[in-house]
Write an enzyme that holds these catalytic residues in place. Sequence first.
Site, PDB file in Angstrom:
ATOM      1  N   CYS A  78     120.661  57.053  13.605  1.00  0.00           N
ATOM      2  CA  CYS A  78     122.042  56.571  13.504  1.00  0.00           C
ATOM      3  C   CYS A  78     122.109  55.284  12.662  1.00  0.00           C
ATOM      4  O   CYS A  78     121.861  55.337  11.469  1.00  0.00           O
ATOM      5  CB  CYS A  78     122.630  56.419  14.901  1.00  0.00           C
ATOM      6  SG  CYS A  78     124.415  56.545  14.881  1.00  0.00           S
ATOM      7  N   HIS A 171     121.290  60.675  18.333  1.00  0.00           N
ATOM      8  CA  HIS A 171     120.460  59.840  19.212  1.00  0.00           C
ATOM      9  C   HIS A 171     119.528  60.648  20.121  1.00  0.00           C
ATOM     10  O   HIS A 171     119.812  60.789  21.316  1.00  0.00           O
ATOM     11  CB  HIS A 171     121.377  59.008  20.122  1.00  0.00           C
ATOM     12  CG  HIS A 171     122.092  57.898  19.435  1.00  0.00           C
ATOM     13  ND1 HIS A 171     121.619  56.606  19.406  1.00  0.00           N
ATOM     14  CD2 HIS A 171     123.252  57.890  18.746  1.00  0.00           C
ATOM     15  CE1 HIS A 171     122.458  55.840  18.736  1.00  0.00           C
ATOM     16  NE2 HIS A 171     123.460  56.597  18.323  1.00  0.00           N
ATOM     17  N   GLU A 173     116.978  59.728  21.577  1.00  0.00           N
ATOM     18  CA  GLU A 173     116.461  58.886  22.672  1.00  0.00           C
ATOM     19  C   GLU A 173     117.415  58.872  23.865  1.00  0.00           C
ATOM     20  O   GLU A 173     117.050  58.396  24.934  1.00  0.00           O
ATOM     21  CB  GLU A 173     116.192  57.457  22.159  1.00  0.00           C
ATOM     22  CG  GLU A 173     117.405  56.554  21.979  1.00  0.00           C
ATOM     23  CD  GLU A 173     118.269  56.903  20.750  1.00  0.00           C
ATOM     24  OE1 GLU A 173     117.996  57.896  20.077  1.00  0.00           O
ATOM     25  OE2 GLU A 173     119.242  56.159  20.519  1.00  0.00           O
TER      26      GLU A 173
END
Length: 189
Positions: A78, A171, A173
């Site tokens: 991002c 994302h 994560e």
Amino acid sequence: MNIAVLALQGAFREHVSMLKQMGVEAHEARLPEDLARADGLIIPGGESTTIGKLARAYNLIEPIRQMARAGKPVWGTCAGMIVLAKDIGPEPPHVAVMDVKVQRNAFGRQVDSFEADLDVPALGPPPPFHAIFIRAPLIESVGAGIEVLAQLDDGTIVAARQGNLLVTSFHPELTRDPRFHRLFLDRLA
Ligand code: GLN
């Protein structure tokens, strides 16, 4: 093996904890010496203008560039993708190593954040990857030698790879799916 996660601003803790859950050593990087001892680097999501400003203030731009040029795996998620891109439109680029043109906040206000299931052949067989987009940038165009890894249904490019460099608009994560982290780690010699 030790992975640095740039920890100036944004979602760095989530990357560190995903790596640790995978049994990989990871540390937060704020200074050039934190990068010097790393075998790879993740630049997290957050606010690219802030991350870029702080990276300049802490003299991290050139060391990040050198890691990328030395062939170490470097991944931007991002805002991290914006930090790595050579062309970010009207603003001056930051690290400028990845041959992509990105557009910030590209999905507009109504769809500030959304989720999508992506087919990502580089990750191997299904299931698709559940991607979370938050005020995400898109990849407008890619240079020669860039491998497109994932696109939305309308063809928008949201993940790409250039040798040791990886970028994702979304994302990984923030999910429990470690497959993009694994793909990044696969580049380690
Ligand atoms: N909108 C942010 C930027 O332009 C990126 C958002 C994110 O990293 N989730 O820097």
